[in-house]
Write a protein that holds these residues in place. Structure first.
Motif, PDB file in Angstrom:
ATOM      1  N   ALA A 168      -8.594   1.204   6.429  1.00 30.11           N
ATOM      2  CA  ALA A 168      -9.087   0.622   5.476  1.00 30.11           C
ATOM      3  C   ALA A 168      -8.429  -0.637   5.047  1.00 30.11           C
ATOM      4  CB  ALA A 168      -8.842   1.412   4.018  1.00 30.11           C
ATOM      5  N   ASN A 169      -9.268  -1.660   4.926  1.00 26.44           N
ATOM      6  CA  ASN A 169      -8.738  -2.980   4.896  1.00 26.44           C
ATOM      7  C   ASN A 169      -7.787  -3.238   3.828  1.00 26.44           C
ATOM      8  OD1 ASN A 169      -8.909  -6.013   5.857  1.00 26.44           O
ATOM      9  ND2 ASN A 169      -9.744  -6.304   3.877  1.00 26.44           N
ATOM     10  N   ASP A 170      -8.011  -2.428   2.428  1.00 26.18           N
ATOM     11  CA  ASP A 170      -7.136  -2.512   1.477  1.00 26.18           C
ATOM     12  C   ASP A 170      -7.110  -1.471   0.447  1.00 26.18           C
ATOM     13  OD1 ASP A 170      -9.551  -2.784  -0.271  1.00 26.18           O
ATOM     14  OD2 ASP A 170      -9.508  -4.710   0.364  1.00 26.18           O
ATOM     15  N   ALA A 171      -6.368  -1.335  -0.530  1.00 28.71           N
ATOM     16  CA  ALA A 171      -6.236  -0.266  -1.154  1.00 28.71           C
ATOM     17  C   ALA A 171      -7.193  -0.196  -2.632  1.00 28.71           C
ATOM     18  CB  ALA A 171      -4.603   0.017  -1.625  1.00 28.71           C
ATOM     19  N   SER A 172      -8.339  -1.094  -2.416  1.00 27.96           N
ATOM     20  CA  SER A 172      -8.993  -0.967  -3.593  1.00 27.96           C
ATOM     21  C   SER A 172      -9.922   0.357  -3.498  1.00 27.96           C
ATOM     22  CB  SER A 172     -10.022  -2.128  -3.505  1.00 27.96           C
ATOM     23  OG  SER A 172     -10.822  -2.115  -1.973  1.00 27.96           O
ATOM     24  N   GLY A 173     -10.399   0.439  -4.928  1.00 22.11           N
ATOM     25  CA  GLY A 173     -11.234   1.725  -4.990  1.00 22.11           C
ATOM     26  C   GLY A 173     -10.357   2.637  -5.325  1.00 22.11           C
ATOM     27  N   ASP A 174     -10.485   4.106  -4.835  1.00 23.59           N
ATOM     28  CA  ASP A 174      -9.925   5.113  -5.268  1.00 23.59           C
ATOM     29  C   ASP A 174      -9.258   5.759  -3.639  1.00 23.59           C
ATOM     30  OD1 ASP A 174      -8.676   7.764  -5.558  1.00 23.59           O
ATOM     31  OD2 ASP A 174     -10.510   8.467  -6.692  1.00 23.59           O
ATOM     32  N   PRO A 175      -7.888   5.332  -3.278  1.00 23.24           N
ATOM     33  CA  PRO A 175      -7.557   5.571  -2.005  1.00 23.24           C
ATOM     34  C   PRO A 175      -7.510   7.154  -1.872  1.00 23.24           C
ATOM     35  CG  PRO A 175      -6.232   3.770  -2.732  1.00 23.24           C
ATOM     36  CD  PRO A 175      -6.998   4.334  -3.875  1.00 23.24           C
ATOM     37  N   SER A 176      -7.167   7.760  -2.803  1.00 21.89           N
ATOM     38  CA  SER A 176      -6.914   9.260  -2.501  1.00 21.89           C
ATOM     39  C   SER A 176      -8.188   9.988  -2.212  1.00 21.89           C
ATOM     40  CB  SER A 176      -6.400  10.032  -3.800  1.00 21.89           C
ATOM     41  OG  SER A 176      -4.899   9.456  -3.995  1.00 21.89           O
ATOM     42  N   THR A 177      -9.353   9.591  -2.969  1.00 26.66           N
ATOM     43  CA  THR A 177     -10.343  10.098  -2.641  1.00 26.66           C
ATOM     44  C   THR A 177     -11.202   9.688  -1.300  1.00 26.66           C
ATOM     45  OG1 THR A 177     -11.047  10.194  -5.055  1.00 26.66           O
ATOM     46  CG2 THR A 177     -13.124  10.164  -3.387  1.00 26.66           C
ATOM     47  N   GLN A 178     -10.864   8.432  -0.964  1.00 31.27           N
ATOM     48  CA  GLN A 178     -11.483   7.799   0.129  1.00 31.27           C
ATOM     49  C   GLN A 178     -10.834   8.839   1.389  1.00 31.27           C
ATOM     50  OE1 GLN A 178     -10.356   3.585  -0.473  1.00 31.27           O
ATOM     51  NE2 GLN A 178     -11.923   3.393   1.126  1.00 31.27           N
ATOM     52  N   LEU A 179      -9.239   8.858   1.290  1.00 30.35           N
ATOM     53  CA  LEU A 179      -8.711   9.594   2.412  1.00 30.35           C
ATOM     54  C   LEU A 179      -9.077  11.077   2.511  1.00 30.35           C
ATOM     55  CD1 LEU A 179      -6.601   8.862   4.642  1.00 30.35           C
ATOM     56  CD2 LEU A 179      -4.861   9.777   3.167  1.00 30.35           C
ATOM     57  N   ARG A 180      -9.303  11.588   1.370  1.00 28.25           N
ATOM     58  CA  ARG A 180      -9.766  13.036   1.323  1.00 28.25           C
ATOM     59  C   ARG A 180     -11.060  13.316   1.827  1.00 28.25           C
ATOM     60  NH1 ARG A 180     -12.677  17.462   0.656  1.00 28.25           N
ATOM     61  NH2 ARG A 180     -11.908  19.136  -0.219  1.00 28.25           N
ATOM     62  N   ASN A 181     -11.999  12.375   1.588  1.00 29.67           N
ATOM     63  CA  ASN A 181     -13.178  12.392   2.397  1.00 29.67           C
ATOM     64  C   ASN A 181     -13.257  12.093   3.726  1.00 29.67           C
ATOM     65  OD1 ASN A 181     -14.494  12.779  -0.305  1.00 29.67           O
ATOM     66  ND2 ASN A 181     -15.082  10.694  -0.664  1.00 29.67           N
ATOM     67  N   VAL A 182     -12.412  11.041   4.313  1.00 33.50           N
ATOM     68  CA  VAL A 182     -12.397  10.980   5.550  1.00 33.50           C
ATOM     69  C   VAL A 182     -11.762  12.026   6.547  1.00 33.50           C
ATOM     70  CG1 VAL A 182     -10.880   9.780   7.393  1.00 33.50           C
ATOM     71  CG2 VAL A 182     -11.889   8.526   5.442  1.00 33.50           C
ATOM     72  N   PHE A 183     -10.587  12.653   5.803  1.00 32.16           N
ATOM     73  CA  PHE A 183     -10.186  14.079   6.467  1.00 32.16           C
ATOM     74  C   PHE A 183     -11.393  15.184   6.507  1.00 32.16           C
ATOM     75  CE2 PHE A 183      -5.928  12.218   6.585  1.00 32.16           C
ATOM     76  CZ  PHE A 183      -5.164  12.743   7.618  1.00 32.16           C
ATOM     77  N   ALA A 184     -11.970  15.433   5.418  1.00 30.80           N
ATOM     78  CA  ALA A 184     -13.023  16.201   5.475  1.00 30.80           C
ATOM     79  C   ALA A 184     -14.077  16.072   6.469  1.00 30.80           C
ATOM     80  CB  ALA A 184     -13.713  16.311   3.930  1.00 30.80           C
ATOM     81  N   GLN A 185     -14.316  14.850   6.796  1.00 20.40           N
ATOM     82  CA  GLN A 185     -15.250  14.726   7.814  1.00 20.40           C
ATOM     83  C   GLN A 185     -14.514  14.946   9.250  1.00 20.40           C
ATOM     84  OE1 GLN A 185     -17.423  10.949   8.024  1.00 20.40           O
ATOM     85  NE2 GLN A 185     -17.326  10.999  10.577  1.00 20.40           N
ATOM     86  N   ILE A 186     -13.284  14.559   9.356  1.00 19.95           N
ATOM     87  CA  ILE A 186     -12.865  14.847  10.684  1.00 19.95           C
ATOM     88  C   ILE A 186     -12.395  16.411  10.916  1.00 19.95           C
ATOM     89  CG2 ILE A 186     -10.621  14.608  12.087  1.00 19.95           C
ATOM     90  CD1 ILE A 186     -10.383  11.821  10.611  1.00 19.95           C
ATOM     91  N   LEU A 187     -12.001  16.933   9.974  1.00 23.23           N
ATOM     92  CA  LEU A 187     -11.658  18.271  10.025  1.00 23.23           C
ATOM     93  C   LEU A 187     -13.002  19.262   9.852  1.00 23.23           C
ATOM     94  CD1 LEU A 187      -8.746  18.359   8.087  1.00 23.23           C
ATOM     95  CD2 LEU A 187      -8.846  18.116  10.569  1.00 23.23           C
ATOM     96  N   GLY A 217       0.846  -1.255   0.155  1.00 19.19           N
ATOM     97  CA  GLY A 217      -0.090  -0.047   0.127  1.00 19.19           C
ATOM     98  C   GLY A 217       0.897   1.346  -0.009  1.00 19.19           C
ATOM     99  N   ASP A 218       2.142   1.046  -0.122  1.00 15.45           N
ATOM    100  CA  ASP A 218       3.239   2.145   0.281  1.00 15.45           C
ATOM    101  C   ASP A 218       2.776   3.267  -0.772  1.00 15.45           C
ATOM    102  OD1 ASP A 218       5.663   3.402   1.181  1.00 15.45           O
ATOM    103  OD2 ASP A 218       5.941   3.419  -0.867  1.00 15.45           O
ATOM    104  N   ARG A 219       2.739   2.935  -2.005  1.00 17.07           N
ATOM    105  CA  ARG A 219       2.657   3.989  -3.228  1.00 17.07           C
ATOM    106  C   ARG A 219       1.149   4.767  -2.994  1.00 17.07           C
ATOM    107  NH1 ARG A 219       3.576   3.076  -9.798  1.00 17.07           N
ATOM    108  NH2 ARG A 219       3.008   5.428 -10.442  1.00 17.07           N
ATOM    109  N   ALA A 220       0.202   3.955  -2.960  1.00 17.24           N
ATOM    110  CA  ALA A 220      -1.222   4.641  -3.195  1.00 17.24           C
ATOM    111  C   ALA A 220      -1.611   5.304  -1.799  1.00 17.24           C
ATOM    112  CB  ALA A 220      -2.263   3.307  -3.137  1.00 17.24           C
ATOM    113  N   TRP A 221      -1.072   4.958  -0.723  1.00 14.62           N
ATOM    114  CA  TRP A 221      -1.439   5.718   0.431  1.00 14.62           C
ATOM    115  C   TRP A 221      -0.422   6.885   0.521  1.00 14.62           C
ATOM    116  CZ3 TRP A 221      -6.220   5.375   1.642  1.00 14.62           C
ATOM    117  CH2 TRP A 221      -6.816   4.217   1.691  1.00 14.62           C
ATOM    118  N   ARG A 222       0.600   6.869   0.030  1.00 18.85           N
ATOM    119  CA  ARG A 222       1.642   8.132  -0.098  1.00 18.85           C
ATOM    120  C   ARG A 222       0.867   9.077  -0.841  1.00 18.85           C
ATOM    121  NH1 ARG A 222       6.383   7.962   2.668  1.00 18.85           N
ATOM    122  NH2 ARG A 222       6.985   5.824   3.386  1.00 18.85           N
ATOM    123  N   GLU A 223       0.489   8.566  -2.084  1.00 20.80           N
ATOM    124  CA  GLU A 223      -0.130   9.681  -3.052  1.00 20.80           C
ATOM    125  C   GLU A 223      -1.289  10.363  -2.273  1.00 20.80           C
ATOM    126  OE1 GLU A 223      -0.781   7.651  -6.562  1.00 20.80           O
ATOM    127  OE2 GLU A 223       1.324   7.453  -7.162  1.00 20.80           O
TER     128      GLU A 223
END
Length: 587
Positions: free
Chosen positions: A565-584, A504-510
Motif C-alpha cells: 500500500a502506498n500510504d495508510a489512507s482509507g481503512d488500513p485494517s479493512t484493507q489488510l484483512r481483505n488482502v489476507f482473506a484473498q491470499i488465504l 505508518g507504525d500505529r495504523a499497520w500494527r493495529e
C-alpha cells in the motif's frame, strides 16, 4: 493397501531425500509440521553432481539457520570465477572468462542483490546438512525405504512403501504427499503429470577422482575448466570439462558419448585415461572414485500437482547443468510449497492456497529448462569459429590450433570469431536475472492497483530490484544497535511480515493485530526509518521500498512481496484483512 488404522501417520510424507526432498523436510520440521521423509537408498547422494548454489538457494539456507554450516563446507565465490578454455589443463590456453559474477561489474550487482553469496557446494555435502537439520528438528527420516504406490481420498493420502532391507511393505497415512524422487519420479508417473520436451539429447560420462592439481589451478582458481579436444561430444565435437569438487585435490571430469551407440564401459582404466586426456599430464596420479552416465534432457511439467499430491525438483523440470539451476530451483520449489502446507495444516488457510504452487512454480520450471538448454547451445559455435571439421582427429586439431596464431588476415578473422563465441558463453554461467527475478502471478499475490512497470534491462541477465507484488523483497542493509541487518532477515521463518515507516507504525500494527485476531495468522511488524526499530542509515530503504513513510509492504514467509500500500489512507485494517482473506482463500 492395508487399512488406514494400521498405517503409520504423519501430516506430510516426502518421497526422496535429494535437494527438494531434504529441504522440504527441514522447512516443514522448522515450521512445526510433522513429516516423514523416505529415501530408496541407504544414505544421501554419494556423488557431487549438483554444485552451484546461487543466492536464492543460500537465502533459503539462511532462513533455516543453516547458512554458516553451508559456508563452512562450500568453496567461496572468490575461488570459482576463472573459467579457462584451452586444449588441456596443462596445455595452451585459448581464453578465459570471469564467471559466477566475479567480474567487477557483475560482482557489484551480485553483492547489492542479496546478503548471501553464490558458492560451490557439492550435492554430497549439501544433502547431509539438510537431512541432519530435518531430523534434529523433528522429521522422521527412513532410508532404504522405497515408494510403491499411493491412493488419495478426500481426507488424505495412503502410501504403500517397502523396507528394502526386510522386504516388508506397509502404509503411511498423511494429509499430503510430496514427490521429490528425481528425474525418474514414480510419483509424477503415477500422478500422470503432463510433461513437455525431449529426453536423451546427448550423453555424458562423469568421472569423480582424486588428484593434486594445485600446480595447474591455484594461480587461476575456478570451479570449471573447459577443453576443446578430439572426441565424442556436441555435434561430433569434443569439449572436456574438469570440475573442481574440492580445491585442488578432488575433481569431476565430464566427457561425452554417443547416445545412439553402445554405452561406454565404465572401467577404472577408462576413467584414468579420460582424466589424463583432460589434464594433459599423464604423470599426475589419478585415483578414480566413481563413474556414471547421464543424458541431457529438455523436459518440464505443465502441472506439478493433483489434489493432495505435489511434485518438486527434478520430478518436474529436467535440463542440462548449464547455469547451475537444478538443485537451486528444487530447493526453491520446496520453499514455495512448504509455508503454504504449514498454513493450511494449521487451519489458517483454505486448501485453495495450495493451488498457487502450480500457478507460481510451473512457469519457473519451464523458464529454467529453456534457459539451460539455450545455454548449452552456446558451446558449439566455438568449433564453428575455429572451422574445425566434424569429428576431427588429433593432427587436424593441432594444426587448427597452430593456425589460430598465424599472422594472417584469415587467422585474424578466425581469432575474432572465436573470441566472440567464447565471450558469448558467459551466459552459460551468468544469468543473474533468471536466478533472482521470479515474478509470481496467483491468488496468493494481491495487485496493489499501480501500473506494472517493465524491467529496465534484460531480465534473464540482470536482477531488477522492485517491490511490485509478486517479486522477491529487495535486500538493503539497515542498522539496529549499530549493527547491519538485511531486510531479508526481518522476514521469513514461516511467518508473514509487514514493513512500514514511522508514520505508518500505529495504523499497520493495529491492522496486523486485527488479522491475527480474526484469522489466527501471526503477522510480525517492523518499522524502518529515523528513530525507528531499524534505522535506514544508508537511505537505501527509502529508495527501495517504492511506498511512502506511512505505506507498507506485506512480505510472505518465502520473502515474496504479497501486496503493498502506498500510504495508510482509507481503512488500513479493512484493507489488510481483505488482502489476507484473498491470499488465504477465506473470503
Amino acid at each position: 493397501m492395508s487399512s488406514q488404522s494400521n498405517a503409520v501417520e504423519t501430516e506430510v510424507l516426502i518421497i526422496g531425500a535429494g535437494p527438494a526432498g531434504s529441504s522440504a523436510a527441514a522447512l516443514l520440521a522448522t515450521y512445526g509440521i510433522s513429516n516423514i521423509m523416505i529415501n530408496k537408498y541407504g544414505g544421501v547422494s554419494n556423488s557431487p553432481r549438483a554444485h552451484i548454489t546461487n543466492q536464492r538457494a543460500v537465502e533459503v539456507l539462511r532462513d533455516l539457520g543453516l547458512e554458516k554450516s553451508l559456508l563452512e563446507s562450500a568453496t567461496p565465490q572468490r575461488l570459482m570465477g576463472e573459467h579457462v578454455y584451452g586444449t588441456s589443463l596443462a596445455g595452451r590456453e585459448l581464453g578465459r572468462l570471469r564467471t559466477w559474477y566475479t567480474h567487477p561489474h557483475f560482482q557489484a550487482e551480485h553483492d547489492l542483490a542479496s546478503p548471501c553469496s553464490v558458492c560451490d557446494m557439492p550435492q554430497d555435502r549439501m544433502e547431509p546438512i539438510l537431512v541432519n537439520a530435518a531430523a534434529s528438528r523433528g522429521s522422521t527420516v527412513r532410508f532404504n525405504t522405497e515408494f510403491v504406490r499411493f491412493a488419495q481420498d478426500a481426507d488424505g493420502v495412503t502410501t504403500r512403501v517397502r523396507d528394502r532391507v526386510s522386504g516388508h511393505e506397509y502404509d503411511i497415512r498423511s494429509k499430503y504427499l510430496i514427490g521429490a524422487d528425481g528425474g525418474n519420479s514414480m510419483v509424477a508417473k503415477q500422478l500422470e503429470l503432463p510433461l513437455e520436451g525431449q529426453t536423451g539429447l546427448g550423453g555424458s560420462i562423469n568421472i569423480v577422482f582424486d588428484a593434486d592439481l594445485t600446480q595447474y589451478c591455484a594461480h587461476r582458481p575456478g570451479d570449471m575448466y573447459w577443453f576443446i579436444q578430439p572426441g565424442v561430444g556436441m555435434n561430433g565435437f569434443g569439449i572436456g570439462v574438469l570440475r573442481m569438487v574440492r580445491p585442488w585435490t578432488r575433481w569431476m571430469a565430464v566427457w561425452g558419448y554417443d547416445v545412439n551407440g553402445p554405452k561406454p564401459e565404465l572401467t577404472e582404466e577408462e576413467g584414468v585415461r579420460i582424466a589424463h586426456q583432460i589434464i594433459g599430464d599423464k604423470s599426475i596420479v589419478v585415483k578414480v572414485e566413481s563413474m556414471s552416465l547421464w543424458t541431457t534432457n529438455d523436459i518440464h511439467a505443465t502441472n506439478n500437482m493433483n489434489g493432495r499430491v505435489f511434485c518438486a525438483g527434478d520430478a518436474v523440470h529436467r535440463h542440462p547443468p548449464m547455469n547451475g539451476l537444478g538443485s537451486n530451483t528444487s530447493i526453491q520449489d520446496s520453499y514455495n510449497l512448504c509455508w503454504k502446507l504449514a498454513t493450511v495444516l494449521r487451519g489458517h488457510a483454505s486448501p485453495s492456497l495450495l493451488e498457487t504452487y502450480r500457478d507460481e512454480r510451473v512457469p519457473v520450471g519451464k523458464q529454467i529448462v529453456k534457459r539451460a538448454n539455450k545455454s548449452m547451445h552456446l558451446m558449439p559455435p566455438l568449433f564453428g569459429a575455429l572451422k574445425l571439421p566434424q569429428s576431427p582427429d588429433v593432427d587436424t586439431m593441432n594444426k587448427v590450433m597452430d593456425d589460430l596464431g598465424a599472422p594472417t588476415e584469415e587467422a585474424a578473422q578466425r581469432r575474432r570469431d572465436f573470441d566472440a563465441a567464447l565471450q558469448n558463453t558467459v551466459m552459460c554461467f551468468n544469468t543473474h536475472g533468471v536466478e533472482l527475478n521470479q515474478s509470481y502471478t496467483s491468488a496468493a499475490i494481491v495487485d496493489d492497483g499501480t501500473p506494472k512497470r517493465d524491467a529496465p534491462r534484460d531480465e534473464e541477465i540482470y536482477y531488477w530490484s522492485t517491490t511490485q507484488p509478486g517479486r522477491h523483497l529487495p535486500h538493503v542493509w539497515l542498522i539496529k544497535d549499530q549493527r547491519r541487518v538485511s531486510t531479508f532477515d526481518l522476514c521469513g521463518r514461516g511467518e508473514f511480515t509487514l514493513l512500514t515507516g514511522i508514520c505508518g507504525d500505529r495504523a499497520w500494527r493495529e491492522a496486523a493485530g486485527r488479522v491475527t485476531e480474526e484469522l489466527g495468522v501471526p503477522v510480525r511488524v517492523h518499522t524502518i526509518g529515523r528513530g525507528c526499530e531499524y534505522e535506514d542509515s544508508y537511505n537505501d530503504y527509502r529508495t527501495m521500498c517504492e511506498v511512502e513513510e506511512d505505506g507498507v509492504l506485506l512480505v510472505r514467509p518465502d520473502h515474496m512481496v504479497a501486496w503493498r500500500a502506498n500510504d495508510a489512507s482509507g481503512d488500513p485494517s479493512t484493507q489488510l484483512r481483505n488482502v489476507f482473506a484473498q491470499i488465504l482463500g477465506r473470503h
